[in-house]
Write a protein that holds these residues in place. Sequence first.
Motif, PDB file in Angstrom:
ATOM      1  N   TYR A   1       0.818  -1.217   0.000  1.00 12.72           N
ATOM      2  CA  TYR A   1       0.000   0.000   0.000  1.00 12.72           C
ATOM      3  C   TYR A   1       0.851   1.266   0.000  1.00 12.72           C
ATOM      4  CZ  TYR A   1      -3.471  -3.440   1.488  1.00 12.72           C
ATOM      5  OH  TYR A   1      -4.286  -4.544   1.573  1.00 12.72           O
ATOM      6  N   THR A   2       2.157   1.096  -0.145  1.00 16.22           N
ATOM      7  CA  THR A   2       3.059   2.250  -0.201  1.00 16.22           C
ATOM      8  C   THR A   2       2.947   2.921  -1.570  1.00 16.22           C
ATOM      9  OG1 THR A   2       4.616   1.209   1.324  1.00 16.22           O
ATOM     10  CG2 THR A   2       5.468   2.970  -0.090  1.00 16.22           C
ATOM     11  N   PRO A   3       2.770   4.241  -1.628  1.00 23.11           N
ATOM     12  CA  PRO A   3       2.680   4.925  -2.927  1.00 23.11           C
ATOM     13  C   PRO A   3       3.912   4.667  -3.792  1.00 23.11           C
ATOM     14  CG  PRO A   3       1.952   6.384  -1.172  1.00 23.11           C
ATOM     15  CD  PRO A   3       2.504   5.161  -0.497  1.00 23.11           C
ATOM     16  N   THR A   4       3.718   4.686  -5.078  1.00 28.45           N
ATOM     17  CA  THR A   4       4.815   4.395  -6.010  1.00 28.45           C
ATOM     18  C   THR A   4       5.932   5.423  -5.928  1.00 28.45           C
ATOM     19  OG1 THR A   4       3.578   5.569  -7.726  1.00 28.45           O
ATOM     20  CG2 THR A   4       3.325   3.176  -7.640  1.00 28.45           C
ATOM     21  N   THR A   5       5.645   6.605  -5.410  1.00 33.30           N
ATOM     22  CA  THR A   5       6.661   7.660  -5.309  1.00 33.30           C
ATOM     23  C   THR A   5       7.479   7.562  -4.028  1.00 33.30           C
ATOM     24  OG1 THR A   5       5.009   9.120  -4.311  1.00 33.30           O
ATOM     25  CG2 THR A   5       5.293   9.249  -6.696  1.00 33.30           C
ATOM     26  N   ALA A   6       7.223   6.548  -3.208  1.00 32.23           N
ATOM     27  CA  ALA A   6       7.854   6.489  -1.889  1.00 32.23           C
ATOM     28  C   ALA A   6       8.756   5.269  -1.760  1.00 32.23           C
ATOM     29  CB  ALA A   6       6.781   6.453  -0.802  1.00 32.23           C
ATOM     30  N   ASP A   7       9.771   5.421  -0.921  1.00 34.88           N
ATOM     31  CA  ASP A   7      10.683   4.334  -0.592  1.00 34.88           C
ATOM     32  C   ASP A   7      10.675   4.173   0.927  1.00 34.88           C
ATOM     33  OD1 ASP A   7      12.683   2.514  -0.264  1.00 34.88           O
ATOM     34  OD2 ASP A   7      14.310   3.801  -0.963  1.00 34.88           O
ATOM     35  N   ASN A   8      10.212   3.015   1.374  1.00 35.58           N
ATOM     36  CA  ASN A   8      10.114   2.809   2.819  1.00 35.58           C
ATOM     37  C   ASN A   8      11.465   2.832   3.513  1.00 35.58           C
ATOM     38  OD1 ASN A   8       7.315   2.631   2.974  1.00 35.58           O
ATOM     39  ND2 ASN A   8       7.307   0.451   2.481  1.00 35.58           N
ATOM     40  N   ASP A   9      12.519   2.443   2.820  1.00 31.25           N
ATOM     41  CA  ASP A   9      13.848   2.444   3.437  1.00 31.25           C
ATOM     42  C   ASP A   9      14.360   3.859   3.700  1.00 31.25           C
ATOM     43  OD1 ASP A   9      13.915  -0.311   3.378  1.00 31.25           O
ATOM     44  OD2 ASP A   9      14.892  -0.401   1.419  1.00 31.25           O
ATOM     45  N   SER A  10      13.822   4.846   2.970  1.00 27.57           N
ATOM     46  CA  SER A  10      14.265   6.236   3.152  1.00 27.57           C
ATOM     47  C   SER A  10      13.420   6.987   4.170  1.00 27.57           C
ATOM     48  CB  SER A  10      14.204   6.984   1.808  1.00 27.57           C
ATOM     49  OG  SER A  10      15.010   6.358   0.842  1.00 27.57           O
ATOM     50  N   LEU A  11      12.392   6.338   4.686  1.00 27.84           N
ATOM     51  CA  LEU A  11      11.447   7.022   5.572  1.00 27.84           C
ATOM     52  C   LEU A  11      11.955   7.009   7.012  1.00 27.84           C
ATOM     53  CD1 LEU A  11       8.611   8.365   5.732  1.00 27.84           C
ATOM     54  CD2 LEU A  11       7.711   6.085   6.267  1.00 27.84           C
ATOM     55  N   ALA A  12      12.042   8.200   7.612  1.00 27.58           N
ATOM     56  CA  ALA A  12      12.446   8.302   9.020  1.00 27.58           C
ATOM     57  C   ALA A  12      11.268   7.945   9.919  1.00 27.58           C
ATOM     58  CB  ALA A  12      12.939   9.712   9.321  1.00 27.58           C
ATOM     59  N   GLN A  13      11.574   7.477  11.128  1.00 26.56           N
ATOM     60  CA  GLN A  13      10.526   7.038  12.042  1.00 26.56           C
ATOM     61  C   GLN A  13      10.131   8.101  13.061  1.00 26.56           C
ATOM     62  OE1 GLN A  13      11.370   3.220  13.819  1.00 26.56           O
ATOM     63  NE2 GLN A  13      12.295   2.409  11.948  1.00 26.56           N
TER      64      GLN A  13
END
Length: 696
Positions: A564-576
């Motif tokens: 369900y992650t948008p195509t423009t996003a990278d979960n590995d680059s997302l800060a918590q």
Amino acid sequence: MRAIATPLRYPQHMQRDRLPYLLIPLAACIAILPLLLNGCSCGHDFDFHLLNWMEAARQFTHGNLHPHWAYTAAYNAGEPRFVFYPPLSWTLGAILTLLFPITATPILYTWLALTLSGLALHRLAREFTSPTAALVAAVLYTVNPYMLFTAYERTAYAELLATAFIPLLLHAILRQRVTIPRIAIPITLLWLTNAPAAVMSCYTLALLTLVRVATDLGTDPDTGPGPDADTDPGAPSYAVSSHRMGYSRHARTAVTETSGSIHKPGAPYLDSEMWASRASAIALATTSNARSQTPLSLTLNTIAGTALGLALAAFYLLPAAYERRYVQIAMAIIPNMRIQDNFLFHHTGDTLHDQVLHTASLLALILLATTLTALIISITKLRSPSKPQSQTPNPAPQKPSNPERQIPAGTNHQPSSLPKHDIVISTEATDSIIVRREVESPPHLVHIGNALLASLAILTITIALLLTPLTSILWNHTPELAFLQFPWRLLAILAAIMSLAVALAIRRTNLNPTISTAITIALAAALTSPAYALFHQSCDEEDTPTAREALFHSNRGTDPTDEYTPTTADNDSLAQTDPPYWLSEDPNAKAPTETQPAPAPTHLTLNPPTPEDLILNLRDYPAWHITDNGSLLATRDQRDDGLIAIHLPAGPARIAITYARTPDQTLGDAISLVSLAVLLFILRRNPSPSSPHPSS
């Protein structure tokens, strides 16, 4: 000598009618008893569903009754989870969350799903079997090993709820007459509950329709299914009502004054006359003189019902299908989640994955063996003469001079109108006259023919093949089958087939309520105890419902869902630990340190002295509508983590962020409303879905 006809009362029958509605919930209670005593089972999907329920419940309290965006996912950056995950399971979970403590919600949900599943299977089985057989089958389905594997180890709550609608779809296609509403309603419920269950159920419906059409094409509708079917001449290929034999439940007569040779009201052979359910008796009575449904009518009704069911669910299906292009939906079928990695007893090298697959494979063998055994028994009984069964020995009646029948003088009676059951007639004198007729099966049917058993056998063999690599080409090239991920999900359908097959194998069994109750409790306990011991998943301290609730309310956010992650996003680059928003001259700037994590606000007022970029802790998605001082901001900067970054000029800025209704959502809602009107029109035109004359 004058015969006196007096109406009978059947308290035992009424008790038997109500018994399933007490014993099936009781069986579900036995299944959740270990959870009540020891706490929830923290299975594979437990955290995912629990967070869905709390997220939806929060949005319900804010007036949003149809959420699309999950705000706490992806560490408060959110994701369009509710666009793609069917709404029925998380809506039910959210309602329970609002009404009960979070520690009780999963247990209550499990009980409701199991109870509904059992009642649905009972509705299917009672069309073809005796009340005792239908009850046993319903309890077996409620606590069958795969059901408890889903409830305890997988905690796949949406799939668990979908098992309540699979029997309804099987009933719709296996019953004597296929009608549009009966097909449409379970199709809708399945798609609104669980997409994999809906996909495999639709293919099951297509297969059973082909089998029925093939068998019906070889049957003359005016002469019946042929000499091999266990039916009376002229009966339809799936079931025949005693009304076709001139029987009416409102025309019974029986004795009120008895001697030692007279059967009293409630005696086994008289009670057996009451096996028919009201719905089945009325529905089949109306079709008693009707010509059997033609293959063309059956096919058209099935297609129309399927189309109507899909249209009713369009408010969910259309946005989910259209907006898949905006998310990474292919992440749902990564290695270990692919069909080829999950055939029976396959080894991937991933220990945890292979353990689950091994368990599912053993369950598949158990269900297949039980189903095939029950079908063989049913076929054997079909081809051999049967003897009457009763729960207690009948007193030997005095033989009348005419073994066929003895009718009092002066009685105007036509032999052809006699039902094929015992009829007891009392007289004013002490003499007793008994007309003894054959008692072999519950009168509403439900004599089983070759066509029904052939359908179940073909479906069972098909599922068995689909569990092996022999069918890889079908899995890889049939639309949407790849998204089932696990071929053994077909065990949800096989469990319903197994339960019905068991009911057919014991269909002539007729037990009194006391024995039925004892068998129900024993069966539920016998299956629940080992299943809990094998499938229960202990909870780590951070995984308990209380801990997950605390995390949800802490503003720290939760993990993202890859598909369900948008195509423009990278979960590995997302800060918590990103704050709600920050300003920077660089649109790719990281968030400042020592800030508190939180989701982005929906409104904020800023006054930057120089042009800067506003970075929101909110992932970009086409449905987001953002305005600055009332003007739409259509241009957004691209970031690796997928967060929204917009350029602001110097000066005051009033930012408003809303999740806008998209055209596909509007169109889906309109289609569903029109389809609902069509369904209501059909139901109003034919008040019962079992009406003998479908609307098309």
